[in-house]
Design a protein around this motif. Sequence first.
Motif, PDB file in Angstrom:
ATOM      1  N   ARG A  52       0.829  -1.201   0.000  1.00 13.66           N
ATOM      2  CA  ARG A  52       0.000   0.000   0.000  1.00 13.66           C
ATOM      3  C   ARG A  52       0.868   1.258   0.000  1.00 13.66           C
ATOM      4  O   ARG A  52       0.617   2.202  -0.747  1.00 13.66           O
ATOM      5  CB  ARG A  52      -0.917  -0.012   1.227  1.00 13.66           C
ATOM      6  N   SER A  73      -3.499  -6.672   0.535  1.00 16.09           N
ATOM      7  CA  SER A  73      -2.891  -5.366   0.769  1.00 16.09           C
ATOM      8  C   SER A  73      -1.994  -5.478   1.997  1.00 16.09           C
ATOM      9  O   SER A  73      -2.364  -6.091   2.993  1.00 16.09           O
ATOM     10  CB  SER A  73      -3.992  -4.325   1.022  1.00 16.09           C
ATOM     11  N   PRO A  77      -0.302   3.357   5.124  1.00 21.30           N
ATOM     12  CA  PRO A  77      -0.804   4.240   4.073  1.00 21.30           C
ATOM     13  C   PRO A  77       0.302   4.751   3.156  1.00 21.30           C
ATOM     14  O   PRO A  77       1.459   4.885   3.547  1.00 21.30           O
ATOM     15  CB  PRO A  77      -1.423   5.410   4.843  1.00 21.30           C
ATOM     16  N   SER A  83      -5.340   7.654   1.060  1.00 24.02           N
ATOM     17  CA  SER A  83      -6.547   6.856   0.840  1.00 24.02           C
ATOM     18  C   SER A  83      -6.336   5.733  -0.178  1.00 24.02           C
ATOM     19  O   SER A  83      -7.227   4.900  -0.378  1.00 24.02           O
ATOM     20  CB  SER A  83      -7.703   7.753   0.392  1.00 24.02           C
ATOM     21  N   ARG A  85      -5.579   2.316  -1.866  1.00 21.40           N
ATOM     22  CA  ARG A  85      -5.586   0.905  -1.465  1.00 21.40           C
ATOM     23  C   ARG A  85      -5.233   0.084  -2.692  1.00 21.40           C
ATOM     24  O   ARG A  85      -5.756   0.319  -3.770  1.00 21.40           O
ATOM     25  CB  ARG A  85      -6.942   0.509  -0.917  1.00 21.40           C
ATOM     26  N   GLY A 105      -8.174  -6.914   1.964  1.00 21.93           N
ATOM     27  CA  GLY A 105      -7.747  -5.546   2.196  1.00 21.93           C
ATOM     28  C   GLY A 105      -7.574  -4.688   0.953  1.00 21.93           C
ATOM     29  O   GLY A 105      -6.975  -3.625   1.020  1.00 21.93           O
ATOM     30  N   LEU A 106      -8.092  -5.149  -0.176  1.00 24.13           N
ATOM     31  CA  LEU A 106      -7.929  -4.397  -1.420  1.00 24.13           C
ATOM     32  C   LEU A 106      -8.982  -3.308  -1.559  1.00 24.13           C
ATOM     33  O   LEU A 106     -10.035  -3.358  -0.929  1.00 24.13           O
ATOM     34  CB  LEU A 106      -8.004  -5.354  -2.620  1.00 24.13           C
ATOM     35  N   GLY A 107      -8.690  -2.329  -2.410  1.00 20.28           N
ATOM     36  CA  GLY A 107      -9.640  -1.235  -2.652  1.00 20.28           C
ATOM     37  C   GLY A 107     -10.520  -1.517  -3.820  1.00 20.28           C
ATOM     38  O   GLY A 107     -10.464  -2.525  -4.464  1.00 20.28           O
TER      39      GLY A 107
END
Length: 107
Positions: A52, A73, A77, A83, A85, A105-107
């Motif tokens: 990330r 992920s 950060p 923000s 991801r 945990g992926l965006g």
Amino acid sequence: GRADLAGLRALLVAAGLPHGGTGQTLALKVPLVIWDGATLDLGPGDVLELSRSDGAFVMNFGYLRMQGATILSAGGPNPHSPSFRPFVTTADSGTVAVRGATFSGLG
């Protein structure tokens, strides 16, 4: 061509690109593009960590096959875009085959 986790690690080493992890875990610190005609084959127990903080992601225009593997992920950060991801996207002529795999945990 086709690459498995060990082959992907070898490509990163040959290109001098940052990465980490040992054994069946590969920590990817750069974006990965699977081009049309290419295959990434992740097998049982393989773990692909997408950093990330480094902005890693997977863009698939080829063939992504996951059987019993994990893409997740990892890390804190991104300092330039908190923000952000990591993500996995398949587009255009890309295809995905997923069996018994995990995304986390992926965006």
